[in-house]
Design a protein around this motif. Structure first.
Motif, PDB file in Angstrom:
ATOM      1  N   ILE A 134     -15.417 -82.259 -21.556  1.00 41.37           N
ATOM      2  CA  ILE A 134     -16.156 -83.485 -21.227  1.00 41.37           C
ATOM      3  C   ILE A 134     -16.039 -84.537 -22.335  1.00 41.37           C
ATOM      4  CG2 ILE A 134     -18.463 -84.421 -20.773  1.00 41.37           C
ATOM      5  CD1 ILE A 134     -19.138 -81.792 -19.371  1.00 41.37           C
ATOM      6  N   LEU A 135     -16.119 -84.115 -23.584  1.00 40.65           N
ATOM      7  CA  LEU A 135     -16.051 -85.053 -24.694  1.00 40.65           C
ATOM      8  C   LEU A 135     -14.615 -85.173 -25.200  1.00 40.65           C
ATOM      9  CD1 LEU A 135     -19.230 -84.004 -26.725  1.00 40.65           C
ATOM     10  CD2 LEU A 135     -19.033 -85.729 -24.920  1.00 40.65           C
ATOM     11  N   PRO A 136     -14.213 -86.328 -25.697  1.00 37.53           N
ATOM     12  CA  PRO A 136     -12.842 -86.498 -26.194  1.00 37.53           C
ATOM     13  C   PRO A 136     -12.618 -85.703 -27.472  1.00 37.53           C
ATOM     14  CG  PRO A 136     -14.159 -88.438 -26.684  1.00 37.53           C
ATOM     15  CD  PRO A 136     -15.011 -87.568 -25.816  1.00 37.53           C
ATOM     16  N   THR A 137     -11.385 -85.238 -27.657  1.00 33.59           N
ATOM     17  CA  THR A 137     -11.046 -84.511 -28.878  1.00 33.59           C
ATOM     18  C   THR A 137     -10.501 -85.444 -29.956  1.00 33.59           C
ATOM     19  OG1 THR A 137      -8.884 -83.973 -27.926  1.00 33.59           O
ATOM     20  CG2 THR A 137     -10.626 -82.320 -27.718  1.00 33.59           C
ATOM     21  N   PHE A 138     -10.002 -86.609 -29.561  1.00 34.87           N
ATOM     22  CA  PHE A 138      -9.684 -87.655 -30.535  1.00 34.87           C
ATOM     23  C   PHE A 138      -9.861 -89.002 -29.856  1.00 34.87           C
ATOM     24  CE2 PHE A 138      -5.802 -85.864 -28.748  1.00 34.87           C
ATOM     25  CZ  PHE A 138      -5.132 -86.972 -28.237  1.00 34.87           C
ATOM     26  N   VAL A 169     -23.633 -92.941 -16.547  1.00 34.30           N
ATOM     27  CA  VAL A 169     -23.971 -91.738 -17.300  1.00 34.30           C
ATOM     28  C   VAL A 169     -22.957 -91.549 -18.429  1.00 34.30           C
ATOM     29  CG1 VAL A 169     -24.226 -89.236 -17.193  1.00 34.30           C
ATOM     30  CG2 VAL A 169     -25.054 -90.664 -15.311  1.00 34.30           C
ATOM     31  N   THR A 170     -23.431 -91.351 -19.627  1.00 32.54           N
ATOM     32  CA  THR A 170     -22.536 -91.145 -20.760  1.00 32.54           C
ATOM     33  C   THR A 170     -21.959 -89.732 -20.722  1.00 32.54           C
ATOM     34  OG1 THR A 170     -24.287 -90.326 -22.217  1.00 32.54           O
ATOM     35  CG2 THR A 170     -23.921 -92.720 -22.138  1.00 32.54           C
ATOM     36  N   ARG A 171     -20.859 -89.541 -21.463  1.00 27.38           N
ATOM     37  CA  ARG A 171     -20.259 -88.211 -21.544  1.00 27.38           C
ATOM     38  C   ARG A 171     -21.239 -87.212 -22.162  1.00 27.38           C
ATOM     39  NH1 ARG A 171     -14.475 -87.726 -21.510  1.00 27.38           N
ATOM     40  NH2 ARG A 171     -13.431 -89.676 -21.005  1.00 27.38           N
ATOM     41  N   GLU A 172     -21.979 -87.649 -23.148  1.00 26.17           N
ATOM     42  CA  GLU A 172     -22.948 -86.765 -23.795  1.00 26.17           C
ATOM     43  C   GLU A 172     -24.030 -86.316 -22.818  1.00 26.17           C
ATOM     44  OE1 GLU A 172     -20.718 -88.940 -26.766  1.00 26.17           O
ATOM     45  OE2 GLU A 172     -21.847 -89.604 -24.999  1.00 26.17           O
ATOM     46  N   THR A 173     -24.492 -87.242 -21.970  1.00 30.12           N
ATOM     47  CA  THR A 173     -25.494 -86.880 -20.960  1.00 30.12           C
ATOM     48  C   THR A 173     -24.915 -85.908 -19.945  1.00 30.12           C
ATOM     49  OG1 THR A 173     -26.566 -89.035 -21.201  1.00 30.12           O
ATOM     50  CG2 THR A 173     -27.063 -87.800 -19.212  1.00 30.12           C
ATOM     51  N   LEU A 174     -23.668 -86.154 -19.553  1.00 36.82           N
ATOM     52  CA  LEU A 174     -23.017 -85.261 -18.598  1.00 36.82           C
ATOM     53  C   LEU A 174     -22.864 -83.865 -19.183  1.00 36.82           C
ATOM     54  CD1 LEU A 174     -21.643 -85.009 -15.824  1.00 36.82           C
ATOM     55  CD2 LEU A 174     -19.492 -85.684 -16.922  1.00 36.82           C
ATOM     56  N   LEU A 175     -22.480 -83.786 -20.451  1.00 36.84           N
ATOM     57  CA  LEU A 175     -22.367 -82.485 -21.104  1.00 36.84           C
ATOM     58  C   LEU A 175     -23.718 -81.787 -21.150  1.00 36.84           C
ATOM     59  CD1 LEU A 175     -20.865 -80.325 -22.704  1.00 36.84           C
ATOM     60  CD2 LEU A 175     -21.266 -81.686 -24.773  1.00 36.84           C
ATOM     61  N   ALA A 176     -24.754 -82.522 -21.516  1.00 40.37           N
ATOM     62  CA  ALA A 176     -26.093 -81.931 -21.566  1.00 40.37           C
ATOM     63  C   ALA A 176     -26.507 -81.391 -20.202  1.00 40.37           C
ATOM     64  CB  ALA A 176     -27.099 -82.974 -22.056  1.00 40.37           C
ATOM     65  N   THR A 221     -16.108 -71.889 -13.158  1.00 40.71           N
ATOM     66  CA  THR A 221     -15.579 -72.433 -11.907  1.00 40.71           C
ATOM     67  C   THR A 221     -16.445 -73.572 -11.397  1.00 40.71           C
ATOM     68  OG1 THR A 221     -14.653 -70.265 -11.341  1.00 40.71           O
ATOM     69  CG2 THR A 221     -14.933 -71.848  -9.546  1.00 40.71           C
ATOM     70  N   ALA A 222     -17.762 -73.385 -11.427  1.00 41.27           N
ATOM     71  CA  ALA A 222     -18.670 -74.438 -10.970  1.00 41.27           C
ATOM     72  C   ALA A 222     -18.560 -75.673 -11.852  1.00 41.27           C
ATOM     73  CB  ALA A 222     -20.106 -73.913 -10.965  1.00 41.27           C
ATOM     74  N   HIS A 223     -18.405 -75.458 -13.142  1.00 39.59           N
ATOM     75  CA  HIS A 223     -18.258 -76.569 -14.094  1.00 39.59           C
ATOM     76  C   HIS A 223     -17.015 -77.403 -13.789  1.00 39.59           C
ATOM     77  CE1 HIS A 223     -17.352 -78.564 -17.912  1.00 39.59           C
ATOM     78  NE2 HIS A 223     -16.261 -77.835 -18.020  1.00 39.59           N
ATOM     79  N   VAL A 224     -15.869 -76.738 -13.591  1.00 41.15           N
ATOM     80  CA  VAL A 224     -14.632 -77.462 -13.294  1.00 41.15           C
ATOM     81  C   VAL A 224     -14.746 -78.173 -11.947  1.00 41.15           C
ATOM     82  CG1 VAL A 224     -12.156 -77.207 -12.842  1.00 41.15           C
ATOM     83  CG2 VAL A 224     -13.226 -75.930 -14.712  1.00 41.15           C
ATOM     84  N   GLY A 245     -21.118 -66.609 -23.836  1.00 35.29           N
ATOM     85  CA  GLY A 245     -21.862 -67.821 -23.496  1.00 35.29           C
ATOM     86  C   GLY A 245     -21.508 -68.974 -24.416  1.00 35.29           C
ATOM     87  N   SER A 246     -21.366 -68.687 -25.703  1.00 39.86           N
ATOM     88  CA  SER A 246     -21.011 -69.754 -26.643  1.00 39.86           C
ATOM     89  C   SER A 246     -19.611 -70.278 -26.372  1.00 39.86           C
ATOM     90  CB  SER A 246     -21.118 -69.245 -28.085  1.00 39.86           C
ATOM     91  OG  SER A 246     -20.089 -68.312 -28.380  1.00 39.86           O
ATOM     92  N   ALA A 247     -18.683 -69.390 -26.005  1.00 41.96           N
ATOM     93  CA  ALA A 247     -17.318 -69.830 -25.671  1.00 41.96           C
ATOM     94  C   ALA A 247     -17.342 -70.751 -24.454  1.00 41.96           C
ATOM     95  CB  ALA A 247     -16.429 -68.616 -25.412  1.00 41.96           C
ATOM     96  N   LEU A 248     -18.141 -70.389 -23.451  1.00 41.58           N
ATOM     97  CA  LEU A 248     -18.252 -71.213 -22.247  1.00 41.58           C
ATOM     98  C   LEU A 248     -18.772 -72.605 -22.576  1.00 41.58           C
ATOM     99  CD1 LEU A 248     -18.286 -71.508 -19.113  1.00 41.58           C
ATOM    100  CD2 LEU A 248     -20.648 -70.667 -19.197  1.00 41.58           C
ATOM    101  N   LEU A 249     -19.846 -72.684 -23.353  1.00 41.78           N
ATOM    102  CA  LEU A 249     -20.431 -73.982 -23.677  1.00 41.78           C
ATOM    103  C   LEU A 249     -19.490 -74.816 -24.543  1.00 41.78           C
ATOM    104  CD1 LEU A 249     -24.191 -73.134 -24.355  1.00 41.78           C
ATOM    105  CD2 LEU A 249     -22.996 -73.513 -22.193  1.00 41.78           C
ATOM    106  N   ALA A 250     -18.777 -74.162 -25.458  1.00 40.64           N
ATOM    107  CA  ALA A 250     -17.827 -74.891 -26.297  1.00 40.64           C
ATOM    108  C   ALA A 250     -16.676 -75.438 -25.469  1.00 40.64           C
ATOM    109  CB  ALA A 250     -17.308 -73.983 -27.407  1.00 40.64           C
ATOM    110  N   MET A 251     -16.220 -74.675 -24.473  1.00 43.45           N
ATOM    111  CA  MET A 251     -15.159 -75.170 -23.597  1.00 43.45           C
ATOM    112  C   MET A 251     -15.660 -76.347 -22.761  1.00 43.45           C
ATOM    113  SD  MET A 251     -13.168 -71.691 -22.415  1.00 43.45           S
ATOM    114  CE  MET A 251     -11.792 -72.545 -21.661  1.00 43.45           C
ATOM    115  N   MET A 252     -16.906 -76.286 -22.327  1.00 43.91           N
ATOM    116  CA  MET A 252     -17.477 -77.428 -21.611  1.00 43.91           C
ATOM    117  C   MET A 252     -17.424 -78.679 -22.481  1.00 43.91           C
ATOM    118  SD  MET A 252     -20.836 -75.892 -19.680  1.00 43.91           S
ATOM    119  CE  MET A 252     -20.702 -74.804 -18.254  1.00 43.91           C
ATOM    120  N   ALA A 253     -17.739 -78.515 -23.757  1.00 34.47           N
ATOM    121  CA  ALA A 253     -17.722 -79.662 -24.665  1.00 34.47           C
ATOM    122  C   ALA A 253     -16.325 -80.251 -24.786  1.00 34.47           C
ATOM    123  CB  ALA A 253     -18.249 -79.245 -26.043  1.00 34.47           C
TER     124      ALA A 253
END
Length: 411
Positions: free
Chosen positions: A43-47, A358-365, A342-345, A32-40
């Motif tokens: 959706i959010l920029p890495t740099f 909608v901000t990226r942070e809101t979308l991630l939430a 799959t649903a997330h993608v 579950g933690s891996a899934l949520l981290a991948m979602m982050a």
């Protein structure tokens, strides 16, 4: 005397069941933690670029999750092959069919217009690659994993230029889709060497996962050693990369390459090296950058994955947390990662004109909340996710084809 002898046996049985439940619960929490981290990371920029200086710098997501989330997903794939009522070593046909289902889902997701590197086809390929080694003993798996961690990045470095410099570069440049099956050579090269998740290097994660899964994960000492050993390995790998790049001058060599003129290389070395052609100098092999696929990168992310798995296994032993259901949403999401991923993608591919505000942070939430809620609801009712149900059916079909007795087919 007979009464006294039954009580200890019942107690030992209860402890064994509790330990097994904690083991599986801890693995679900890690998934579950891996899934949520991948979602982050999706959706959010890495740099990001600084508005005043125009310089690029890594974000907190790039520094914390990039590379580590997907690696944890892959290591857990190896661990999962050692768990369950019927381990994969006793149902190779079922594993092959299950991987085919995952590949089909991945190829279908490849049709979606989304700025996400979908891992599912490579994930399925890693399962197929694991079929010949499932029967190896733990010591042999450890030796093979160590050799793979050392050799695979070198082999990939030697192969990559030839594949990229051919008249038609053997790289897709997009997520694998059904149409790519018409060019099997190009597809195979992308999946194994030139693509987003090159199986040549990433198979090391599956080997590490198999090695970890063959340990007695129900023992507190094993869980603690996973945390300690994982942290030491991760820190040592990063320290070695720093020594190569800074005191020994490797960073200056890399910043003088043609790739540094194309990409914001200094920031990418910290956050995400995806897309950079690591050719022309052996100094590329001295980095531990996320998604570089070097030995130091593989060691670092294998270490962080082992530490996370060990940490969640220890956390799952805390009775009040598990009994009160505080961790149930995360564990529930971990039982149906294929469906939720799959649903997330798919959701990210939908038109978002009406959600421009909608901000990226809101979308991630929103994505995280839905994943946790759906996972909790499905798991609380004792169900499987729809795609997990199909994959499980494929696995059962493999058992039937192998002539397994009916009792092994129970859920």
């Amino acid at each position: 005397m007979g009464g006294r002898s039954e009580t200890p046996r019942a107690g030992r049985g209860t402890r064994r069941r509790d330990a097994a439940g904690a083991r599986l619960g801890g693995v679900d929490l890690a998934r579950g933690s891996a899934l949520l981290a991948m979602m982050a990371t999706h959706i959010l920029p890495t740099f990001e670029r600084d508005a005043s200086s125009s310089a690029w710098s890594p974000t907190w997501v790039g520094l914390v999750f990039s590379g580590r989330a997907a690696a944890l997903f892959a290591v857990l794939a190896g661990v999962s092959l050692t768990l369950g009522r019927v381990p994969a070593v006793r149902n190779r046909a079922g594993l092959a069919l299950r991987a085919a289902v995952i590949a089909a889902v991945g190829l279908t997701l490849g049709l979606a217009e989304v700025n996400v590197a979908v891992i599912l086809v490579q994930y399925a390929l890693l399962f197929w690659c694991a079929l010949p080694v499932l029967g190896l003993r733990r010591q042999a798996l450890g030796l093979l994993a160590a050799a793979w961690l050392l050799a695979a990045p070198v082999v990939a470095y030697l192969l990559r230029p030839a594949l990229l410099e051919s008249p038609q570069p053997l790289r897709l440049g997009h997520n694998p889709a059904w149409a790519d099956l018409a060019e099997p050579g190009r597809l195979l090269a992308d999946l194994t060497v030139t693509g987003y998740y090159p199986a040549l290097q990433w198979f090391a994660y599956v080997l590490v996962g198999l090695w970890v899964g063959r340990a007695d994960l129900a023992r507190t000492s094993t869980q603690a050693w996973l945390v300690v050993g994982g942290v030491v390995t991760a820190v040592t790998a990063k320290a070695c990369a720093w020594a190569f790049l800074t005191p020994l001058g490797g960073l200056n060599v890399l910043l003088a390459t043609d790739q540094a003129r194309v990409w914001p290389l200094r920031a990418m070395l910290e956050a995400n090296l995806t897309g950079v052609d690591q050719t022309g100098t052996w100094w590329w092999l001295t980095t531990a950058s996320p998604h570089s696929g070097t030995t130091l990168d593989l060691l670092h992310t294998s270490g962080t994955s082992a530490a996370v798995i060990g940490g969640f296994l220890l956390l799952a032993r805390v009775g009040p947390l598990m009994r009160t259901g505080l961790l149930a949403p995360l564990a529930g999401a971990g039982t149906m990662t294929l469906t939720l991923y799959t649903a997330h993608v798919w959701a990210l591919s939908l038109p978002v004109a009406d959600l421009a505000h909608v901000t990226r942070e809101t979308l991630l939430a929103l994505h995280v909340t839905v994943a946790l809620a759906v996972g909790l609801f499905v798991n609380a009712n004792g169900w499987r996710g729809p795609l997990e149900w199909v994959a499980h059916g494929a696995s059962r079909l493999g058992l039937l084809a192998s002539g397994a007795p009916p009792r092994t087919l129970r859920r």
